[in-house]
Write a protein that holds these residues in place. Structure first.
Motif, PDB file in Angstrom:
ATOM      1  N   ASN A  51       2.461  -7.881 -30.039  1.00 23.78           N
ATOM      2  CA  ASN A  51       2.435  -7.255 -28.524  1.00 23.78           C
ATOM      3  C   ASN A  51       2.464  -7.819 -27.283  1.00 23.78           C
ATOM      4  OD1 ASN A  51       0.584  -6.066 -26.279  1.00 23.78           O
ATOM      5  ND2 ASN A  51      -1.150  -5.981 -27.420  1.00 23.78           N
ATOM      6  N   GLU A  53       2.240  -8.357 -24.854  1.00 23.40           N
ATOM      7  CA  GLU A  53       0.395  -8.759 -24.061  1.00 23.40           C
ATOM      8  C   GLU A  53       0.558 -10.210 -24.054  1.00 23.40           C
ATOM      9  OE1 GLU A  53      -2.224  -6.209 -22.551  1.00 23.40           O
ATOM     10  OE2 GLU A  53      -1.231  -5.476 -21.555  1.00 23.40           O
ATOM     11  N   TYR A  54       0.733 -10.402 -26.229  1.00 24.38           N
ATOM     12  CA  TYR A  54      -0.252 -11.862 -26.093  1.00 24.38           C
ATOM     13  C   TYR A  54       0.834 -13.176 -25.030  1.00 24.38           C
ATOM     14  CZ  TYR A  54      -3.074 -10.856 -29.644  1.00 24.38           C
ATOM     15  OH  TYR A  54      -4.315 -10.843 -30.776  1.00 24.38           O
ATOM     16  N   CYS A  56       1.477 -12.916 -22.879  1.00 29.81           N
ATOM     17  CA  CYS A  56       1.444 -12.778 -20.648  1.00 29.81           C
ATOM     18  C   CYS A  56       0.046 -12.820 -21.117  1.00 29.81           C
ATOM     19  CB  CYS A  56       2.374 -11.873 -20.373  1.00 29.81           C
ATOM     20  SG  CYS A  56       1.698 -11.547 -18.374  1.00 29.81           S
ATOM     21  N   PRO A  57      -0.105 -14.406 -20.231  1.00 32.84           N
ATOM     22  CA  PRO A  57       0.600 -15.306 -19.580  1.00 32.84           C
ATOM     23  C   PRO A  57       1.293 -16.463 -20.793  1.00 32.84           C
ATOM     24  CG  PRO A  57      -1.863 -15.892 -19.107  1.00 32.84           C
ATOM     25  CD  PRO A  57      -1.882 -14.760 -19.807  1.00 32.84           C
TER      26      PRO A  57
ATOM     27  N   ALA B  38      -8.369 -16.304 -20.680  1.00 30.48           N
ATOM     28  CA  ALA B  38      -6.070 -15.869 -20.163  1.00 30.48           C
ATOM     29  C   ALA B  38      -6.010 -14.642 -21.625  1.00 30.48           C
ATOM     30  CB  ALA B  38      -5.519 -16.955 -20.225  1.00 30.48           C
ATOM     31  N   LEU B  39      -6.666 -14.081 -22.193  1.00 31.27           N
ATOM     32  CA  LEU B  39      -6.354 -13.138 -22.913  1.00 31.27           C
ATOM     33  C   LEU B  39      -7.296 -12.222 -23.080  1.00 31.27           C
ATOM     34  CD1 LEU B  39      -5.012 -16.043 -25.397  1.00 31.27           C
ATOM     35  CD2 LEU B  39      -3.833 -14.867 -24.443  1.00 31.27           C
ATOM     36  N   SER B  41      -7.434  -9.546 -22.088  1.00 27.87           N
ATOM     37  CA  SER B  41      -6.744  -7.599 -21.897  1.00 27.87           C
ATOM     38  C   SER B  41      -6.458  -7.661 -23.476  1.00 27.87           C
ATOM     39  CB  SER B  41      -5.701  -7.834 -21.305  1.00 27.87           C
ATOM     40  OG  SER B  41      -4.817  -8.875 -21.353  1.00 27.87           O
ATOM     41  N   PHE B  42      -6.496  -8.890 -24.169  1.00 28.42           N
ATOM     42  CA  PHE B  42      -5.811  -8.033 -25.730  1.00 28.42           C
ATOM     43  C   PHE B  42      -6.962  -8.056 -26.562  1.00 28.42           C
ATOM     44  CE2 PHE B  42      -3.409 -12.083 -24.198  1.00 28.42           C
ATOM     45  CZ  PHE B  42      -2.761 -10.970 -23.743  1.00 28.42           C
TER      46      PHE B  42
END
Lengths: 62, 376
Positions: A51, A53-54, A56-57, B38-39, B41-42
């Protein structure tokens, strides 16, 4: 502190996969931005830990 | 006897992990600090990373460091409720030895992206900060702390920062993360003497120290003196190591010294080796300190019992000012235009006292806000 060998080995493998997927997605994003392959990013999303998104950030590529 | 633990920040970031794993393998790392938000959204964190966290969690050596709560946003936002709920769940899954957050409010479209900037030190902002800290404390059930901010608009803000932190933390029996690179930024940017400025900080509250690197930025407002920024993208400067040796003996309740660096700055083998060298140097300083301690007892900073209002404290006027300020920082054409807009909208003569902001720091705030305008 001592961390078990099993956990360390899994972390090394996971980190390598994470780095590779980040690179794959970066390449895909660049390709997409260049209009070379609009599907490549979606292809990269298949499978574990790919994914974008892993990245980011965490890796700053998002 | 509680000793100070040599700690690294450890997040789901391949560059950072490649730098940290050799240290873990050599059993040098005594604790890890995880930026748990920081994560968010996962959907899920990889099992191997959870297993790594669990090793430290089970040993009571996992500490959590939030980034995106935006403690001082004038309005209570849905993202803050979600943040607390996530923290509540994570605190059930992992045993955090403590939880910390940053001082300030976040610029950016929804106040949960961007970079933290300071706020006026008023009774109103103090009450908001205390209310929010109680909610964090209630959600995690662990000691809660705040990190000192690197950025300041003016010398007055620099001088008052430590006392304001002390007042904020008092009702929750909270602790201070003393980020020495942030302190170093303030010493340099406002030409302060270390022995004078450090007296303004409540060192008895310091449970954790951060060290990291940063960068220099030339402001057209004062080109002869570069501004030091807390960008976490370079090795730790020698001056910060000197501060570490000087500050540790003055912090009677110190438990963790943490090396931080951002993953994108650890892309090459040399950068990773430099990071490890910084860790070894930090470890040496910590071991030297530990050897000099006899019969040391430290404060536990355990949470107290609170009565929380059903509705979180808000300040609509403060919220509108934050929106105005963020808009000016992100969109003003240049420094002079930003200064003119601050006067025109009233912030110059409000509690923000923007009329007295150092021009080079306003210029820096503009650069920070624009850098993080769209998040990471």
């Amino acid at each position: 502190m001592k961390v078990s060998k099993k956990v360390l080995q899994a972390a090394l493998l996971g980190t390598t996969l994470l780095a590779n997927s980040c690179q794959l997605i970066k390449t895909a994003q660049e390709a997409q931005e260049n209009g070379k392959n609009k599907l490549f990013k979606n292809e990269a999303n298949k499978g574990n830990n790919t994914n974008p998104e892993y990245c980011c950030p965490a890796c700053g590529m998002g | 006897m509680p000793k100070v633990l040599s700690t690294v920040s450890c997040n789901l970031d391949s560059n950072l992990l490649f730098s940290v794993l050799p240290l873990l393998e050599s059993e040098r790392v005594e604790a890890i600090e995880w930026s748990f938000d920081a994560l968010y959204s996962f959907e899920q964190i990889p099992e191997w990373f959870t297993d790594l966290l669990s090793e430290f969690s089970q040993a009571g050596r996992l500490i959590g460091h939030g980034v995106f709560f935006s403690l001082f946003s004038g309005k209570w936002l849905p993202e803050q409720s979600q943040w607390l709920e996530s923290l509540r769940q994570l605190s059930q899954a992992h045993h955090f030895d403590h939880i910390s957050e940053h001082f300030g409010f976040m610029t950016g479209a929804d106040f949960h992206r961007g970079a933290p900037l300071s706020i006026p030190f008023t009774p109103g902002t103090l009450a908001i900060g205390q209310d929010r800290l109680k909610r964090i404390s209630e959600a995690c059930g662990r000691p809660v702390g705040l990190e000192n901010l690197a950025f300041a608009y003016s010398l007055d803000g620099v001088r008052r920062h430590g006392a304001f932190l002390d007042e904020l933390l008092e009702p929750i029996n909270g602790f201070l993360i003393f980020d020495l690179h942030n302190f170093y930024c303030q010493l340099h940017n406002f030409e302060q003497d270390v022995d004078t400025l450090i007296r303004n900080y409540p060192l008895k509250r310091v449970r954790e120290i951060h060290i990291s690197g940063g960068s220099w930025e030339i402001s057209e407002a004062r080109p002869e003196r570069p501004v030091r920024r807390d960008t976490h993208d370079h090795a730790v400067p020698e001056s910060v190591f000197e501060l570490l040796e000087m500050v540790m003996p003055r912090c009677p309740n110190l438990k963790y010294v943490v090396l931080e660096q951002l993953g994108p700055a650890l892309n090459s083998e040399k950068e990773r080796l430099d990071f490890q060298a910084d860790f070894f140097k930090m470890e040496q300083a910590v071991q030297n300190f530990n050897r000099q301690q006899q019969g040391r007892e430290i404060h536990d900073f355990l949470p107290m019992k609170y009565t929380l209002n059903a509705v979180p404290l808000e300040d609509e006027a403060l919220y509108q000012q934050q929106i105005q300020l963020t808009d000016i920082l992100e969109n003003a054409g240049d420094l002079k235009s930003a200064q003119a807009q601050l006067i025109a909208c009233g912030l110059a003569d409000s509690d923000w006292q923007a009329r007295y902001w150092a021009p080079e720091m306003l210029d820096t705030a503009i650069n920070i806000a624009r850098k993080w305008k769209n998040g990471f």
